[in-house]
Write a protein that holds these residues in place. Structure first.
Motif, PDB file in Angstrom:
ATOM      1  N   GLU A  22       0.814  -1.220   0.000  1.00  0.00           N
ATOM      2  CA  GLU A  22       0.000   0.000   0.000  1.00  0.00           C
ATOM      3  C   GLU A  22       0.845   1.265   0.000  1.00  0.00           C
ATOM      4  O   GLU A  22       0.484   2.268  -0.616  1.00  0.00           O
ATOM      5  CB  GLU A  22      -0.939   0.000   1.208  1.00  0.00           C
ATOM      6  N   ILE A  23       1.986   1.250   0.699  1.00  0.00           N
ATOM      7  CA  ILE A  23       2.829   2.452   0.774  1.00  0.00           C
ATOM      8  C   ILE A  23       3.885   2.477  -0.321  1.00  0.00           C
ATOM      9  O   ILE A  23       4.719   3.385  -0.367  1.00  0.00           O
ATOM     10  CB  ILE A  23       3.497   2.590   2.161  1.00  0.00           C
ATOM     11  N   LEU A 202      -1.673  12.526   5.141  1.00  0.00           N
ATOM     12  CA  LEU A 202      -2.611  11.517   5.631  1.00  0.00           C
ATOM     13  C   LEU A 202      -2.050  10.112   5.401  1.00  0.00           C
ATOM     14  O   LEU A 202      -2.199   9.222   6.238  1.00  0.00           O
ATOM     15  CB  LEU A 202      -3.961  11.669   4.937  1.00  0.00           C
ATOM     16  N   GLU A 203      -1.377   9.917   4.269  1.00  0.00           N
ATOM     17  CA  GLU A 203      -0.778   8.617   3.970  1.00  0.00           C
ATOM     18  C   GLU A 203       0.317   8.283   4.973  1.00  0.00           C
ATOM     19  O   GLU A 203       0.415   7.149   5.465  1.00  0.00           O
ATOM     20  CB  GLU A 203      -0.205   8.617   2.550  1.00  0.00           C
ATOM     21  N   SER A 236      -7.589   3.445  14.301  1.00  0.00           N
ATOM     22  CA  SER A 236      -8.230   4.761  14.288  1.00  0.00           C
ATOM     23  C   SER A 236      -7.533   5.706  13.315  1.00  0.00           C
ATOM     24  O   SER A 236      -8.189   6.501  12.627  1.00  0.00           O
ATOM     25  CB  SER A 236      -8.228   5.367  15.696  1.00  0.00           C
ATOM     26  N   MET A 237      -6.209   5.622  13.246  1.00  0.00           N
ATOM     27  CA  MET A 237      -5.444   6.470  12.322  1.00  0.00           C
ATOM     28  C   MET A 237      -5.737   6.093  10.870  1.00  0.00           C
ATOM     29  O   MET A 237      -5.805   6.961   9.997  1.00  0.00           O
ATOM     30  CB  MET A 237      -3.955   6.357  12.640  1.00  0.00           C
ATOM     31  N   GLN A 243     -10.992   8.543   5.748  1.00  0.00           N
ATOM     32  CA  GLN A 243     -12.160   9.429   5.741  1.00  0.00           C
ATOM     33  C   GLN A 243     -11.822  10.831   5.270  1.00  0.00           C
ATOM     34  O   GLN A 243     -12.639  11.499   4.627  1.00  0.00           O
ATOM     35  CB  GLN A 243     -12.782   9.495   7.133  1.00  0.00           C
ATOM     36  N   ASN A 244     -10.610  11.292   5.585  1.00  0.00           N
ATOM     37  CA  ASN A 244     -10.242  12.672   5.235  1.00  0.00           C
ATOM     38  C   ASN A 244      -9.507  12.767   3.902  1.00  0.00           C
ATOM     39  O   ASN A 244      -9.111  13.853   3.496  1.00  0.00           O
ATOM     40  CB  ASN A 244      -9.366  13.254   6.347  1.00  0.00           C
ATOM     41  N   ASN A 245      -9.352  11.632   3.225  1.00  0.00           N
ATOM     42  CA  ASN A 245      -8.665  11.621   1.936  1.00  0.00           C
ATOM     43  C   ASN A 245      -9.635  11.468   0.789  1.00  0.00           C
ATOM     44  O   ASN A 245      -9.243  11.172  -0.327  1.00  0.00           O
ATOM     45  CB  ASN A 245      -7.650  10.464   1.911  1.00  0.00           C
ATOM     46  N   ARG A 246     -10.911  11.612   1.090  1.00  0.00           N
ATOM     47  CA  ARG A 246     -11.928  11.448   0.051  1.00  0.00           C
ATOM     48  C   ARG A 246     -12.137  12.743  -0.708  1.00  0.00           C
ATOM     49  O   ARG A 246     -11.925  13.820  -0.192  1.00  0.00           O
ATOM     50  CB  ARG A 246     -13.266  10.991   0.690  1.00  0.00           C
TER      51      ARG A 246
END
Length: 246
Positions: A22-23, A202-203, A236-237, A243-246
């Protein structure tokens, strides 16, 4: 080899390999139409390099920068790994000797000076990182480290109190759902706090959370505030980042 076969071979979790993918740290040679990750021998050689660097205390972000550097040479890296591991072994031998001498001192068999009691300890820096930087290039010292080093004693104390305060608050709610409003408000405070010291996308924030459970040193330190806190923060992170990367 499929992801489960690689995980069993190496002794790491499937989740860790998924995170590396993913990274962009370790991307499988192929992903089948059914979504199965397939790893090549080249992938395994890269994974070996990643784990060598991890063993020597390098964060995943730094490892990614090094192995993706145009000047990175695998044979040269193995030579450097060997040198670093030998140096680490020497330091550990010194610490073992200090432990043995301390036990004899406690029994009254020998006398140790205060200086001898701390022989082998070195928390000032990662002694291997600078050589890697010199070999393969690197960015400037992390902003967070620079800011902390420039703080006055009172500022460092305030920083530490706020740092621990956030951990204590998260520990209280660690049994709630990571996606709950309460959990996300607490994690948002942690995200904003980290960004007063450095520059976390965020990533990167999500990757840091994953490190809390992948690296036992992080897990142990974080779970001192409450068992299971590291996993709760990780989950949670991840939710906060998504949620904030949409």
């Amino acid at each position: 080899m499929k992801v489960k076969e690689v995980a069993d071979l190496v002794g790491i979790s499937v989740r860790t390999l998924h995170h590396y993918d993913e990274i962009g740290l370790l991307i499988p040679e192929e992903t089948t139409e059914a979504g199965y990750r397939v790893y090549s021998d080249e992938n395994l050689a890269t994974l070996q390099q990643i784990l060598f660097f991890k063993e020597l205390g390098f964060p995943l972000k730094k490892i990614k920068e090094i192995i993706n550097s145009p000047s990175f040479d695998r044979e040269e890296a193995l030579s450097l790994h060997r040198k670093m591991l030998l140096e680490k072994r020497l330091r550990l031998d010194r610490m073992i000797e200090t432990v043995d001498k301390t036990m004899k001192h406690m029994k009254g068999e020998i006398h140790m000076s205060n200086k001898e009691k701390f022989d082998g300890f070195d928390f000032s820096h990662n002694p291997y990182e600078q050589e890697a930087r010199d070999r393969w290039g690197d960015e400037a010292v992390d902003k967070a480290n620079q800011k902390v080093s420039n703080m006055s004693n009172s500022q460092k104390k305030d920083f530490e109190e706020r740092f621990n305060g956030i951990y204590r608050k998260l520990a209280v709610i660690r049994h709630t759902e990571p996606s709950s409003k309460e959990a996300q408000e607490g994690i948002k405070e942690w995200y904003e706090f980290l960004n007063t010291m450095g520059d976390y996308s965020l990533e990167a924030f999500k990757g840091l959370g994953q490190m809390y459970v992948d690296d036992q040193r992080f897990t142990k330190n974080i779970d001192q505030f409450g068992e299971g806190l590291a996993q709760f923060m990780c989950d949670s992170m991840a939710v906060f980042a998504d949620q904030n990367n949409r």
